[in-house]
Structure formats: C-alpha cells, structure tokens
Design an enzyme around this catalytic site. Sequence first.
Site, PDB file in Angstrom:
ATOM      1  N   THR A  84       0.804  -1.222   0.000  1.00 20.38           N
ATOM      2  CA  THR A  84       0.000   0.000   0.000  1.00 20.38           C
ATOM      3  C   THR A  84       0.839   1.275   0.000  1.00 20.38           C
ATOM      4  OG1 THR A  84      -1.666  -1.190   1.245  1.00 20.38           O
ATOM      5  CG2 THR A  84      -1.830   1.192   1.284  1.00 20.38           C
TER       6      THR A  84
ATOM      7  N   THR B 235       1.814  -4.857   4.287  1.00 18.64           N
ATOM      8  CA  THR B 235       1.730  -5.240   5.696  1.00 18.64           C
ATOM      9  C   THR B 235       1.244  -6.692   5.884  1.00 18.64           C
ATOM     10  OG1 THR B 235      -0.508  -4.337   5.828  1.00 18.64           O
ATOM     11  CG2 THR B 235       1.299  -2.902   6.514  1.00 18.64           C
TER      12      THR B 235
ATOM     13  N   CYS C 152      -2.458 -18.483  21.418  1.00 20.11           N
ATOM     14  CA  CYS C 152      -2.523 -17.226  22.173  1.00 20.11           C
ATOM     15  C   CYS C 152      -1.506 -16.247  21.618  1.00 20.11           C
ATOM     16  CB  CYS C 152      -2.210 -17.477  23.646  1.00 20.11           C
ATOM     17  SG  CYS C 152      -3.406 -18.504  24.461  1.00 20.11           S
TER      18      CYS C 152
HETATM   19  N1  ASP Z   1      -2.424  -6.113   0.558  1.00 22.15           N
HETATM   20  C1  ASP Z   1      -1.408  -5.158   0.926  1.00 22.15           C
HETATM   21  C2  ASP Z   1      -0.092  -5.895   1.018  1.00 22.15           C
HETATM   22  O1  ASP Z   1       0.174  -6.530   1.978  1.00 22.15           O
HETATM   23  C3  ASP Z   1      -1.756  -4.477   2.196  1.00 22.15           C
HETATM   24  C4  ASP Z   1      -0.722  -3.496   2.677  1.00 22.15           C
HETATM   25  O2  ASP Z   1       0.216  -3.118   2.046  1.00 22.15           O
HETATM   26  O3  ASP Z   1      -0.916  -3.022   3.801  1.00 22.15           O
HETATM   27  O4  ASP Z   1       0.669  -5.842   0.101  1.00 22.15           O
END
Ligand code: ASP
Length: 345
Positions: free
Chosen positions: A17, A93, A282
């Site tokens: 992103t 992410t 957990c």
């Molecule tokens: N789908 C994206 C990725 O992991 C989400 C992100 O970048 O936060 O490439």
Amino acid sequence: MKSVNNSSVLIIYTGGTIGMVIDPESGAYRPFDIEHLISGIPELKQFDVRIETLSFDPPVDSADLKPEIWVRLADTLKTNYMHYSGFVILHGTDTMAYTASALSFMLKDFNKPVVLTGSQLPIQTLRTDGKENLITAIEIAAERQNGKAVVPEVCIYFQNKLYRGNRSTKINADYFNAFDSPNYPPLADAGITIRYRNELIRYPDYDKIPTVHTNLDSNIALIKIFPGMARRVVERIIETENLRALILETYGSGNAFTDEWFLNALKNANEKGLIILNITQCKGGAVAMDTYETGKKLEDAGAISGRDMTTEAAVTKLMYLLGSGLTVEEIKVFAQLSLSGELTM
Ligand code: ASP
C-alpha cells in the site's frame, strides 16, 4: 554519540500500500513509481544520509508473496551489503512479519540494520501513516554509534515502535498500529526522540563474516486446532506425501484434544520422521507441555515445543532448518533453540 551523518541507506520497494496510488478510473489501489513518490517527500532532503532506491518490477502485493521473493531480497541485500550502512524494505503489511522472520534466519551475522516498513494508507494520501513510518525507518537504518549500527537486526518499524522482526505479527487490518510483538518488548520507541532499548537489541559477532542462506524448504503444514475438527481432514494433512514438518497451533500453554485417533496419527507420523512443532494460538505466552495432561499427551506423541514463537517465526524457521541439510534430530534440537532471538529460552 549517535549520528546519521555520512550514512547511506538503500530503500528496496517490494510492493504494498505505501507505494500505491488510487487509480482514477477503477478507484482501486495500484502500484506507482516509488522513486517518484520518494522524491516528493521534501523532509528526506534534511537528512545527511545518502538515500538510494531500488524497486521490484513489478511490485508485489505481499499477499502474493512466495519464498522466492525472500531469496531475491536476501540476494539483493548481499549484493549491496558493502555499499550501504543500512537497508529499508518497503513491504505490504499482510505478510511483512513473515518476510522479517524469514530474513532474520537467512541473514547470518549481517550486522547492518534491515528495517521493514509500509503503511495502511498510501504515502500520497492526506492522512497517510506512510510518511512517518518511512522517515523514521530511514533514520533507524542510518543511525550509528562508534561506527557501528545502533540496531543491527532485521526489524519492523510501524507507528512509533520498532519491533524485532521475528517477534512481530500483524494485529490490525484497520488502524495505524498494525503490528505488535506480544512476547518481546519493542526495541525502540519513537516520540520526540527515538529511544533505543540497548539491553533488548541483539548484537552480532562482529568477527564473523556475514553469510546469506537461501535454501528454503516449504514442505510444511500448519494446523490451527479447534473443537470438533474433522478426523478425515486432520489425518489427510498429517499423511500428506513428502510433508516434513507440521506446526500445531494449540490452545493455551500447548494443549490439544486427546482423541486416540489424533494422538495415534501424530505418533505414527513422528516415528516416520515428521517434525511436529507445538506453538500456542494465544498472542502472548509460551507452550509448556508439561502443565496439563492434554499437553503432556502431545509431547508423548512426539511434539516438540516452539515455546513463545509466533506462527510467522515458526513457519520460516522450519523452512530455513529444513533447507539446511540437517538431520531430523538436529532440526528438532535447533527448532527449540533461539537462533535469531525468536524465542525465549
Ligand atoms: N495487501 C497489501 C499488502 O500486503 C496491504 C498493505 O500493504 O498493507 O501488500
């Protein structure tokens, strides 16, 4: 005195992103030229740091990531090792914690910072979290004291916190605090200043020559247990041809149901050489199979303890160990030891 002066940082954009823009026609995010985006951040010019960029072509959404990308990243880091004081990897992410964990095993005695970051909103949007994440990640990657990197580890910087990479996990899909490392405190907090916790940072053996290990074996299965699991499904997975390791995500301190068929399937597979690694579902805490009868039975069936490892660390550590040419018994020993600070002994 800590300083970033005369440091150099290579930014490697893999995708995600942070480097995307909204396509005016479809309204969906699409990757954009990262060099262009970075040159649009005037704050970066205030650093006395040589910053260079390199971009994957095409960039990958991290949901599409495969171990080949880790190999490509590790090779890129190796090729550029001598030319930079530190590295920033811009990454989606979704699987960032897997990449950070994998690199922590693949890079041995690397002794330079490898800081992964990304964002929840593209860097070009008004409320982006990407700008602060990127600027601080660069500062951390560049920071040196007495000629040595302040954080010579693979880590994730996100929303004011620097985490050890192989202790991190994505915990939030919506908010800016997307990561946490529940079993290990952050290595640094970034407020008005960046406060490093030196006592938590892992320092390499500076006498050793850095090496990069790129042989990974992904013949691994991961079963997150739940009440009422179908015998047919579980047995099928355990009996999969060429399966070399099974990670069981169990309840609490390493407990699972004790149906005879389940324990027998594990026992038989273990006798045939399957490595069974027990980690907890957990977020915090560790496996201790001798706490309850239900955990003890798993141990008797041959499961070994993954202690307080994250799923991401367990998966990538096994890929690394299985690709190391070790025997099953040796892998079982190493799996339970801390190789890169990924578990508490
Ligand atoms: N789908 C994206 C990725 O992991 C989400 C992100 O970048 O936060 O490439």
